[in-house]
Design a protein around this motif. Structure first.
Motif, PDB file in Angstrom:
ATOM      1  N   LEU A 147      49.321  41.683  42.034  1.00 44.37           N
ATOM      2  CA  LEU A 147      47.621  41.359  42.125  1.00 44.37           C
ATOM      3  C   LEU A 147      46.964  42.619  42.644  1.00 44.37           C
ATOM      4  O   LEU A 147      45.661  42.337  42.290  1.00 44.37           O
ATOM      5  CB  LEU A 147      47.760  40.151  43.129  1.00 44.37           C
ATOM      6  N   MET A 148      47.483  43.396  43.288  1.00 42.68           N
ATOM      7  CA  MET A 148      46.667  44.390  43.722  1.00 42.68           C
ATOM      8  C   MET A 148      46.699  45.363  42.430  1.00 42.68           C
ATOM      9  O   MET A 148      47.611  45.392  41.735  1.00 42.68           O
ATOM     10  CB  MET A 148      47.309  45.191  44.938  1.00 42.68           C
ATOM     11  N   THR A 149      45.561  46.334  42.474  1.00 38.74           N
ATOM     12  CA  THR A 149      45.637  47.217  41.449  1.00 38.74           C
ATOM     13  C   THR A 149      46.420  48.459  41.831  1.00 38.74           C
ATOM     14  O   THR A 149      47.028  48.633  42.886  1.00 38.74           O
ATOM     15  CB  THR A 149      44.171  47.714  41.071  1.00 38.74           C
ATOM     16  N   ALA A 151      45.851  51.211  42.011  1.00 36.17           N
ATOM     17  CA  ALA A 151      45.117  52.171  43.188  1.00 36.17           C
ATOM     18  C   ALA A 151      45.159  51.584  44.459  1.00 36.17           C
ATOM     19  O   ALA A 151      45.145  52.312  45.341  1.00 36.17           O
ATOM     20  CB  ALA A 151      43.489  52.396  42.691  1.00 36.17           C
ATOM     21  N   GLU A 152      44.964  50.458  44.556  1.00 36.36           N
ATOM     22  CA  GLU A 152      45.135  49.565  45.808  1.00 36.36           C
ATOM     23  C   GLU A 152      46.600  49.779  46.156  1.00 36.36           C
ATOM     24  O   GLU A 152      46.883  49.797  47.411  1.00 36.36           O
ATOM     25  CB  GLU A 152      44.767  48.028  45.572  1.00 36.36           C
ATOM     26  N   GLU A 195      35.444  61.099  48.168  1.00 39.67           N
ATOM     27  CA  GLU A 195      34.288  61.184  48.937  1.00 39.67           C
ATOM     28  C   GLU A 195      34.357  62.078  50.326  1.00 39.67           C
ATOM     29  O   GLU A 195      33.184  61.883  51.209  1.00 39.67           O
ATOM     30  CB  GLU A 195      33.827  59.631  49.375  1.00 39.67           C
TER      31      GLU A 195
ATOM     32  N   ALA C 156      43.097  43.061  51.239  1.00 39.45           N
ATOM     33  CA  ALA C 156      43.493  43.120  50.021  1.00 39.45           C
ATOM     34  C   ALA C 156      43.515  41.813  49.429  1.00 39.45           C
ATOM     35  O   ALA C 156      43.020  41.530  48.154  1.00 39.45           O
ATOM     36  CB  ALA C 156      45.023  43.386  49.995  1.00 39.45           C
ATOM     37  N   ILE C 160      41.365  41.001  45.886  1.00 42.77           N
ATOM     38  CA  ILE C 160      42.098  40.175  44.796  1.00 42.77           C
ATOM     39  C   ILE C 160      41.364  39.190  44.353  1.00 42.77           C
ATOM     40  O   ILE C 160      41.195  38.600  43.336  1.00 42.77           O
ATOM     41  CB  ILE C 160      43.628  39.716  45.227  1.00 42.77           C
ATOM     42  N   ARG C 163      38.509  39.303  42.110  1.00 46.03           N
ATOM     43  CA  ARG C 163      38.987  39.495  40.789  1.00 46.03           C
ATOM     44  C   ARG C 163      39.319  38.262  40.284  1.00 46.03           C
ATOM     45  O   ARG C 163      39.049  38.204  39.086  1.00 46.03           O
ATOM     46  CB  ARG C 163      40.028  40.648  40.654  1.00 46.03           C
ATOM     47  N   HIS C 187      29.993  41.241  37.704  1.00 42.97           N
ATOM     48  CA  HIS C 187      30.493  42.444  38.480  1.00 42.97           C
ATOM     49  C   HIS C 187      31.281  41.932  40.021  1.00 42.97           C
ATOM     50  O   HIS C 187      30.839  40.564  40.253  1.00 42.97           O
ATOM     51  CB  HIS C 187      29.009  43.128  39.173  1.00 42.97           C
ATOM     52  N   GLY C 188      31.945  42.598  40.493  1.00 45.09           N
ATOM     53  CA  GLY C 188      32.336  42.399  41.719  1.00 45.09           C
ATOM     54  C   GLY C 188      31.756  43.358  42.998  1.00 45.09           C
ATOM     55  O   GLY C 188      31.555  44.336  42.677  1.00 45.09           O
ATOM     56  N   ALA C 189      31.708  42.900  44.068  1.00 42.09           N
ATOM     57  CA  ALA C 189      31.221  43.773  45.192  1.00 42.09           C
ATOM     58  C   ALA C 189      31.755  43.262  46.447  1.00 42.09           C
ATOM     59  O   ALA C 189      32.238  42.041  46.707  1.00 42.09           O
ATOM     60  CB  ALA C 189      29.740  43.607  45.341  1.00 42.09           C
ATOM     61  N   TRP C 199      31.045  48.212  48.488  1.00 47.23           N
ATOM     62  CA  TRP C 199      31.863  48.613  47.435  1.00 47.23           C
ATOM     63  C   TRP C 199      31.746  47.834  46.453  1.00 47.23           C
ATOM     64  O   TRP C 199      31.557  46.626  46.351  1.00 47.23           O
ATOM     65  CB  TRP C 199      33.503  48.492  48.298  1.00 47.23           C
ATOM     66  N   VAL C 200      31.704  48.242  45.085  1.00 48.35           N
ATOM     67  CA  VAL C 200      31.673  47.645  44.081  1.00 48.35           C
ATOM     68  C   VAL C 200      32.862  47.833  43.083  1.00 48.35           C
ATOM     69  O   VAL C 200      33.490  48.837  43.128  1.00 48.35           O
ATOM     70  CB  VAL C 200      30.303  48.288  43.151  1.00 48.35           C
ATOM     71  N   ALA C 203      34.747  47.898  36.474  1.00 44.74           N
ATOM     72  CA  ALA C 203      35.332  46.839  35.613  1.00 44.74           C
ATOM     73  C   ALA C 203      36.513  47.010  34.881  1.00 44.74           C
ATOM     74  O   ALA C 203      37.063  46.315  34.443  1.00 44.74           O
ATOM     75  CB  ALA C 203      33.938  46.532  34.819  1.00 44.74           C
ATOM     76  N   THR C 205      39.292  49.046  36.008  1.00 45.76           N
ATOM     77  CA  THR C 205      40.738  49.030  36.608  1.00 45.76           C
ATOM     78  C   THR C 205      40.453  48.052  37.742  1.00 45.76           C
ATOM     79  O   THR C 205      41.768  47.740  38.166  1.00 45.76           O
ATOM     80  CB  THR C 205      40.756  50.415  37.475  1.00 45.76           C
ATOM     81  N   GLY C 206      39.358  47.537  38.089  1.00 45.39           N
ATOM     82  CA  GLY C 206      39.508  46.393  39.157  1.00 45.39           C
ATOM     83  C   GLY C 206      39.459  47.037  40.302  1.00 45.39           C
ATOM     84  O   GLY C 206      39.290  46.215  41.605  1.00 45.39           O
ATOM     85  N   ASP C 207      39.473  48.029  40.406  1.00 41.95           N
ATOM     86  CA  ASP C 207      39.333  48.979  41.956  1.00 41.95           C
ATOM     87  C   ASP C 207      38.126  48.807  42.482  1.00 41.95           C
ATOM     88  O   ASP C 207      36.781  48.768  41.701  1.00 41.95           O
ATOM     89  CB  ASP C 207      39.651  50.283  41.773  1.00 41.95           C
ATOM     90  N   ARG C 210      32.962  53.153  46.243  1.00 45.51           N
ATOM     91  CA  ARG C 210      31.681  53.258  46.724  1.00 45.51           C
ATOM     92  C   ARG C 210      30.771  53.679  45.724  1.00 45.51           C
ATOM     93  O   ARG C 210      31.188  54.805  44.941  1.00 45.51           O
ATOM     94  CB  ARG C 210      31.778  54.377  47.908  1.00 45.51           C
ATOM     95  N   PRO C 211      29.620  53.093  45.634  1.00 49.04           N
ATOM     96  CA  PRO C 211      28.892  53.412  44.283  1.00 49.04           C
ATOM     97  C   PRO C 211      28.213  54.666  44.882  1.00 49.04           C
ATOM     98  O   PRO C 211      27.793  54.949  45.935  1.00 49.04           O
ATOM     99  CB  PRO C 211      27.896  52.193  44.442  1.00 49.04           C
TER     100      PRO C 211
ATOM    101  N   MET D   1      31.579  49.356  29.754  1.00 49.41           N
ATOM    102  CA  MET D   1      31.194  48.389  30.906  1.00 49.41           C
ATOM    103  C   MET D   1      29.762  48.650  31.447  1.00 49.41           C
ATOM    104  O   MET D   1      29.250  49.703  31.735  1.00 49.41           O
ATOM    105  CB  MET D   1      32.275  48.710  32.002  1.00 49.41           C
ATOM    106  N   PHE D   4      26.924  48.636  37.617  1.00 48.82           N
ATOM    107  CA  PHE D   4      26.473  47.767  38.809  1.00 48.82           C
ATOM    108  C   PHE D   4      24.974  47.618  38.888  1.00 48.82           C
ATOM    109  O   PHE D   4      24.102  49.024  38.703  1.00 48.82           O
ATOM    110  CB  PHE D   4      27.017  48.154  40.136  1.00 48.82           C
ATOM    111  N   PRO D   5      24.306  46.729  38.721  1.00 53.97           N
ATOM    112  CA  PRO D   5      22.771  46.773  38.625  1.00 53.97           C
ATOM    113  C   PRO D   5      22.186  47.607  39.511  1.00 53.97           C
ATOM    114  O   PRO D   5      22.309  47.531  40.884  1.00 53.97           O
ATOM    115  CB  PRO D   5      22.288  45.325  39.194  1.00 53.97           C
ATOM    116  N   LEU D   9      21.647  48.339  43.872  1.00 48.53           N
ATOM    117  CA  LEU D   9      21.962  49.476  44.450  1.00 48.53           C
ATOM    118  C   LEU D   9      20.831  50.349  45.486  1.00 48.53           C
ATOM    119  O   LEU D   9      21.018  50.603  46.537  1.00 48.53           O
ATOM    120  CB  LEU D   9      22.561  50.667  43.698  1.00 48.53           C
TER     121      LEU D   9
END
Lengths: 217, 217, 217, 217
Positions: A147-149, A151-152, A195, C156, C160, C163, C187-189, C199-200, C203, C205-207, C210-211, D1, D4-5, D9
């Protein structure tokens, strides 16, 4: 024969004109009186995560062990050549460092290999496979959570592994005893590379948190 | 619990305000695309001899293994956890580095221990004794020459050991084959710490000489 | 009878003297012409994670659904009162929003309850238990990994779950169709509360990442 | 994709530079010690009526449920996923809020839909129709009075509905019991959007009146 890499010689010239020129007295003093670093850092070989760079450390400050994925094989007194144990023994017993920092980092190739064991080893000896076998049980647990990606899962194992290595440090009698006496402190840190973020481990909970930098002045 | 060492946090803040601020694009790119260093450095844990400092290397440039006295145990495919072999395998087979530099240095504590074995090991496991046993035959030869001063014997073994480690590198089939094909070059270097002098090994003769820096421009 | 909470009245007076005074024309225009927000945010009830605050949004900008743990029950056309589905239908079909953001946050009480189901429900109806049952399968998977710390498991599952909710959004025919036509983006945030970090979700990878805020100017 | 709007941001950047910068200690404290809001607000999703904005509330002050038309389905302990009941249970039993405010507003789209049911639902599931069915009996009564203008009917149903929802709150045993014990107070409020006027419900009479703001200092 291949000449010494020109890029390294150019860099060395910069060092002599820059840092060495500015700190020659310190280098000479460190040569004359020996090193007495307060901190040992156990870090990864990764080219993007050099402890001296990340901690802006000068000569004599950090005693640095670097291996793939910053691992600490547990205490095993036998007649083998234990490189990590030797460095640890030297740092603790001879240099008497006050801190040991296990520093992992994001996108670690060793951790990636542990999570994605290939049928085909990199070489017949499969040294990476054997070495990363030190975290195989944890890797299996983490890999099973789909369920985790990816990267996670990678970050999760990087951090779990740091906690494991700190536990392994405590299997060395000298470490355990000095920690109990309050003369040696064990720390975990994780550097994200992208980062430039540094996360440090909370010794109570094992969580990794962003340190408050304002308090360090 | 002991707080994370304030000196390291202060250094990290300098890194963020300085090097990271200047190279953030490079860090992000290295995170996104992975590392591809051209050079692996096998160096000592000594706090006075950080490869990134001496070669003024930026992120992504050097894949760095550090152990006590920059040793390379010879090829031994078995089921043990070989940290040095794992790093070597990863650098050569996965990252495909073009150069491996074994970098020793003056006043090395590991070499000093090899030349002056104490009756009393640093800890019951005697990990330093075991580890430096890798150069014990050479150490005995050097120690027996009482015509040289202790400092001369020290420098002599430091340099002999670098040549030994380069020979040990060649016991790894992947290293030997790639070197024969001209796709991997092995180098020796010795840093004196006090005067900041870098000496590089002449591959033909094995001698250590001051490189001509003018040619690197 | 209890008077209306004085703190709220004091806050309302600040609003009238501050934001309303500055934006009265906009409020009047929004009243006259109706709202036409471009973005729907599905957020948590948590008092520390108000979307308008975090996105510094003015009147008319965000259509905001808030429930415990920002969940989206999957499409189920029946004769029940589906509050979340009603809000979604209104936003997509009537207001024709262009973006839907599912925003989770750190230290979410609902996610904590899912990971730590108590034998004793909060009330006989066990509404939290029933509601968080929407993420129970994922909660079981995450809870089984005891190598992660409680805080790591919490984060985690928070991610999850985001998503999952985005997948649930796609069970609504109108959402799926408009997304396929490129007229609606999901979108997810994730907001960390403590450090104010946003954190966003990537789309692809689902990861959660930081934008880059520099690019938003 | 879709990225994020950018507007969000940019808003987030304002938040970090403004409110977060000013209140970071409060955010960190709220993260460390958890939220303990004194007030739950049940509000509408409408983009023009954000409770935090209208009450100028800071982090940690308001636990906010938002759904279309700020409705509270009556107590129904069964095995369904009741989002509103879950939020209520969490606020009352776990957070032990002292006030619950049901806040309606002018020009509410949900109330408008209840008064003007379309032959054609917004989507095949007709979720808005089902959801607003919770006030259908009152809507029929109000709609039948053709002596009032459409705007008057709209405001009338908005206010009637607030009183209904407060009655529905009392169908939850925990709410009724705590209110009887004087440990929980229920309030109604109505915000007009256009002029920024806040009206609060007189608990005795059910009337909506302009509060005296002078008394709140």
């Amino acid at each position: 024969m291949a000449p010494f890499p020109p890029r390294l010689l150019a860099g060395y010239r910069n060092f002599m004109a820059g840092r060495y020129a500015a700190e020659s007295a310190r280098y000479r003093s460190l040569a004359r009186e020996g090193q007495s670093p307060e901190t040992m850092v156990i870090a990864c070989c990764d080219s993007r995560a050099a402890p001296e760079t990340i901690f802006d450390a000068g000569p004599g400050e950090l005693f640095v062990l670097r291996n793939v994925a910053n691992l600490v094989p547990p205490y095993a007194p036998d007649d083998r050549h234990h490189g990590t144990s030797a460095a640890l023994e030297f740092a603790v017993q001879s240099l008497k460092v006050k801190n040991i920092v296990v520093m992992g980092h994001g996108r670690c190739g060793g951790i990636h290999a542990a999570l994605n064991p290939s049928a085909e080893p990199l070489s017949p000896g499969d040294f990476i496979g054997q070495w990363m076998g030190l975290v195989a049980p944890a890797a299996e647990v983490v890999a099973s959570n789909t369920l985790m990606t990816p990267a996670e899962r990678q970050t999760a194992l990087e951090r779990i592994s740091i906690r494991y290595q700190i536990q392994n440090l405590r299997t060395f009698p000298c470490v355990r005893i000095l920690e109990e006496k309050g003369r040696l402190a064990l720390h975990g840190a994780w550097f994200d590379i992208s980062e430039g973020e540094l996360w440090v481990m909370d010794a109570e909970t094992g969580d990794f948190v962003r340190p408050s930098l304002g308090e360090t002045l």
